[in-house]
Scaffold this motif. Structure first.
Motif, PDB file in Angstrom:
ATOM      1  N   GLN A 161      -6.913   4.308  -3.164  1.00  0.00           N
ATOM      2  CA  GLN A 161      -6.037   3.529  -2.285  1.00  0.00           C
ATOM      3  C   GLN A 161      -4.763   3.126  -3.007  1.00  0.00           C
ATOM      4  O   GLN A 161      -3.670   3.155  -2.438  1.00  0.00           O
ATOM      5  CB  GLN A 161      -6.780   2.299  -1.770  1.00  0.00           C
ATOM      6  CG  GLN A 161      -7.840   2.618  -0.731  1.00  0.00           C
ATOM      7  CD  GLN A 161      -8.679   1.413  -0.359  1.00  0.00           C
ATOM      8  OE1 GLN A 161      -8.388   0.291  -0.766  1.00  0.00           O
ATOM      9  NE2 GLN A 161      -9.719   1.636   0.423  1.00  0.00           N
ATOM     10  N   SER A 164      -2.615   6.088  -3.163  1.00  0.00           N
ATOM     11  CA  SER A 164      -2.067   6.357  -1.834  1.00  0.00           C
ATOM     12  C   SER A 164      -0.845   5.483  -1.572  1.00  0.00           C
ATOM     13  O   SER A 164       0.193   5.967  -1.097  1.00  0.00           O
ATOM     14  CB  SER A 164      -3.137   6.103  -0.765  1.00  0.00           C
ATOM     15  OG  SER A 164      -2.579   6.144   0.534  1.00  0.00           O
ATOM     16  N   TYR A 165      -0.939   4.204  -1.897  1.00  0.00           N
ATOM     17  CA  TYR A 165       0.193   3.310  -1.661  1.00  0.00           C
ATOM     18  C   TYR A 165       1.367   3.642  -2.573  1.00  0.00           C
ATOM     19  O   TYR A 165       2.534   3.542  -2.165  1.00  0.00           O
ATOM     20  CB  TYR A 165      -0.233   1.852  -1.840  1.00  0.00           C
ATOM     21  CG  TYR A 165      -0.905   1.289  -0.613  1.00  0.00           C
ATOM     22  CD1 TYR A 165      -0.195   1.103   0.570  1.00  0.00           C
ATOM     23  CD2 TYR A 165      -2.259   0.955  -0.624  1.00  0.00           C
ATOM     24  CE1 TYR A 165      -0.810   0.599   1.703  1.00  0.00           C
ATOM     25  CE2 TYR A 165      -2.879   0.452   0.510  1.00  0.00           C
ATOM     26  CZ  TYR A 165      -2.145   0.269   1.672  1.00  0.00           C
ATOM     27  OH  TYR A 165      -2.747  -0.226   2.799  1.00  0.00           O
ATOM     28  N   ARG A 168       3.114   6.515  -0.984  1.00  0.00           N
ATOM     29  CA  ARG A 168       3.871   6.101   0.190  1.00  0.00           C
ATOM     30  C   ARG A 168       5.093   5.271  -0.194  1.00  0.00           C
ATOM     31  O   ARG A 168       6.135   5.355   0.462  1.00  0.00           O
ATOM     32  CB  ARG A 168       2.952   5.328   1.136  1.00  0.00           C
ATOM     33  CG  ARG A 168       1.831   6.192   1.694  1.00  0.00           C
ATOM     34  CD  ARG A 168       0.806   5.362   2.427  1.00  0.00           C
ATOM     35  NE  ARG A 168       1.402   4.691   3.574  1.00  0.00           N
ATOM     36  CZ  ARG A 168       0.827   3.669   4.214  1.00  0.00           C
ATOM     37  NH1 ARG A 168      -0.338   3.197   3.782  1.00  0.00           N
ATOM     38  NH2 ARG A 168       1.432   3.126   5.254  1.00  0.00           N
ATOM     39  N   ARG A 242      -5.579   9.336   6.226  1.00  0.00           N
ATOM     40  CA  ARG A 242      -5.762   7.928   6.568  1.00  0.00           C
ATOM     41  C   ARG A 242      -6.396   7.742   7.932  1.00  0.00           C
ATOM     42  O   ARG A 242      -6.591   6.612   8.388  1.00  0.00           O
ATOM     43  CB  ARG A 242      -4.419   7.193   6.499  1.00  0.00           C
ATOM     44  CG  ARG A 242      -3.800   7.207   5.105  1.00  0.00           C
ATOM     45  CD  ARG A 242      -2.470   6.485   5.069  1.00  0.00           C
ATOM     46  NE  ARG A 242      -2.606   5.113   5.539  1.00  0.00           N
ATOM     47  CZ  ARG A 242      -1.837   4.573   6.500  1.00  0.00           C
ATOM     48  NH1 ARG A 242      -0.890   5.289   7.074  1.00  0.00           N
ATOM     49  NH2 ARG A 242      -2.021   3.329   6.877  1.00  0.00           N
ATOM     50  N   LEU A 286       4.415  -2.311   2.332  1.00  0.00           N
ATOM     51  CA  LEU A 286       3.450  -1.455   1.650  1.00  0.00           C
ATOM     52  C   LEU A 286       2.848  -2.159   0.435  1.00  0.00           C
ATOM     53  O   LEU A 286       1.651  -2.028   0.157  1.00  0.00           O
ATOM     54  CB  LEU A 286       4.113  -0.142   1.235  1.00  0.00           C
ATOM     55  CG  LEU A 286       4.501   0.799   2.390  1.00  0.00           C
ATOM     56  CD1 LEU A 286       5.311   1.970   1.878  1.00  0.00           C
ATOM     57  CD2 LEU A 286       3.260   1.287   3.128  1.00  0.00           C
ATOM     58  N   ARG A 287       3.669  -2.913  -0.288  1.00  0.00           N
ATOM     59  CA  ARG A 287       3.140  -3.654  -1.444  1.00  0.00           C
ATOM     60  C   ARG A 287       2.144  -4.726  -1.007  1.00  0.00           C
ATOM     61  O   ARG A 287       1.105  -4.922  -1.647  1.00  0.00           O
ATOM     62  CB  ARG A 287       4.292  -4.270  -2.239  1.00  0.00           C
ATOM     63  CG  ARG A 287       5.154  -3.246  -2.967  1.00  0.00           C
ATOM     64  CD  ARG A 287       6.126  -3.917  -3.920  1.00  0.00           C
ATOM     65  NE  ARG A 287       6.973  -2.945  -4.594  1.00  0.00           N
ATOM     66  CZ  ARG A 287       8.266  -2.785  -4.345  1.00  0.00           C
ATOM     67  NH1 ARG A 287       8.864  -3.549  -3.438  1.00  0.00           N
ATOM     68  NH2 ARG A 287       8.961  -1.871  -4.986  1.00  0.00           N
ATOM     69  N   SER A 289       0.352  -4.723   1.747  1.00  0.00           N
ATOM     70  CA  SER A 289      -0.847  -4.048   2.232  1.00  0.00           C
ATOM     71  C   SER A 289      -1.690  -3.542   1.069  1.00  0.00           C
ATOM     72  O   SER A 289      -2.920  -3.583   1.124  1.00  0.00           O
ATOM     73  CB  SER A 289      -0.459  -2.880   3.149  1.00  0.00           C
ATOM     74  OG  SER A 289       0.213  -3.350   4.295  1.00  0.00           O
ATOM     75  N   ARG A 290      -1.033  -3.069   0.033  1.00  0.00           N
ATOM     76  CA  ARG A 290      -1.763  -2.603  -1.150  1.00  0.00           C
ATOM     77  C   ARG A 290      -2.518  -3.750  -1.800  1.00  0.00           C
ATOM     78  O   ARG A 290      -3.683  -3.635  -2.162  1.00  0.00           O
ATOM     79  CB  ARG A 290      -0.786  -1.979  -2.147  1.00  0.00           C
ATOM     80  CG  ARG A 290      -1.431  -1.534  -3.464  1.00  0.00           C
ATOM     81  CD  ARG A 290      -0.368  -1.107  -4.461  1.00  0.00           C
ATOM     82  NE  ARG A 290       0.569  -2.197  -4.737  1.00  0.00           N
ATOM     83  CZ  ARG A 290       1.704  -2.036  -5.422  1.00  0.00           C
ATOM     84  NH1 ARG A 290       2.042  -0.843  -5.861  1.00  0.00           N
ATOM     85  NH2 ARG A 290       2.491  -3.066  -5.641  1.00  0.00           N
TER      86      ARG A 290
END
Length: 312
Positions: A161, A164-165, A168, A242, A286-287, A289-290
């Motif tokens: 994960q 993945s981030y 992205r 995803r 994104l940060r 969510s990570r």
């Protein structure tokens, strides 16, 4: 045998879902006509499979047939997305979903064979092969030597994960800032409706699967808006990974609601063509969510909201 014969064909099911996606993205409202030729053109297929797909949707009450004017949309796709997408599944589609669920739960090894899957799911060989081919076409499996298939690595553990981030974070803001970025206005409007409807639900009724659909569609819209085909293709391939079940299960509803608000804020700036602001807000999103730490939501954000759009 008769029940199996009545099972819808996979291509008709896929097309039915595509019709719903197109209608949702273009903001079709209840009562809107669905001319076969227009749908065929939008989905890049002939009219014959369109008729079969519309018939499937009519059986589910999603569209209705009128003798004088043809098919019409019967539901509000933005307000009732979960109901509208409850389509029957072809046998190989159900098997493909079962394989993904078992892989996500670590009940399947990284390498599988057709024979082992036939025994595990008590399925015919042709059904197993169709399911494996479907997953291969979606870039979730790779063909290995012999009659074996290898699961691609998916973002279903903390290390993956994180990677993945990071992937992205590198590409998604670039997709917005690449010259020629174009926002699909109808799709953006439909997404806004869907996110507003989901946000309005109480916690007990919050649908994680609907959040996953909206989340993937939002980030997919950004990928497809990118004028650089290599960036767009890389992001599209990653989005398929995803779609696996269970990837959102460990995130609390508060964070998911916060993500919806962040999506809407990014969308506001995309619609205003303030692309640099949108890209910066996307990085923050994104940060957050990570890290999955809702209390950090405002960290570093205020300075960005006063920025002006990118110079032409």
């Amino acid at each position: 045998m008769q029940a199996a014969a009545r099972r819808p064909r996979t291509n008709h099911l896929d097309l039915a879902q595509r019709i719903l996606d197109v209608a949702r993205q273009r903001g079709f409202e209840p009562g809107a006509r669905l001319p076969e030729q227009q749908i065929a053109s939008l989905c890049n297929v002939s009219r014959t499979p369109v008729r079969a797909a519309l018939s499937l949707l009519a059986e589910r009450g999603v569209v209705r047939w009128e003798a004088d004017t043809g098919y019409h949309l019967a539901v509000d796709l933005a307000a009732q997305p979960a109901i509208a997408t409850e389509l029957p599944s072809a046998e190989e589609d159900e098997l493909a979903e079962a394989i993904l669920r078992d892989r996500s739960a670590r009940r399947l090894d990284q390498t599988v064979t057709a024979a082992a899957l036939m025994r595990r799911y008590n399925a015919e060989r042709k059904t197993v092969l169709k399911a494996l081919n479907k997953l291969t076409e979606e870039n979730l499996l790779d063909r290995a030597p012999g009659q074996s298939w290898l699961f691609r690595r998916t973002p279903d553990d903390p290390e993956a994960q994180g990677e993945s981030y990071e992937f992205r974070l590198v590409l998604e803001p670039v997709a917005i800032l690449t010259p020629g970025f174009r926002l699909d206005g109808a799709r953006a409007a439909a997404l806004r409706q869907g996110m507003d409807a989901l946000s309005a639900l109480p916690d007990a009724a919050f649908d994680t699967r609907e959040f996953q659909r909206l989340d993937i569609d939002f980030h997919g819209m950004i990928a497809e808006g990118c004028a650089n085909r290599f960036v767009a293709d890389a992001l599209a391939d990653h989005l398929r990974l995803r779609r696996l079940p269970g990837l959102y299960g460990g995130v609390n509803v508060f964070r998911l609601r916060q993500s919806l608000l962040e999506h809407l804020n990014i969308l506001d700036h995309l619609e205003s063509r303030q692309y640099e602001v949108a890209a910066d807000l996307l990085r923050i999103h994104l940060r957050l969510s990570r890290n999955q730490r809702p209390q950090a939501a405002s960290r570093g954000a205020p300075a960005l909201f006063g920025m002006i759009s990118r110079p032409e």
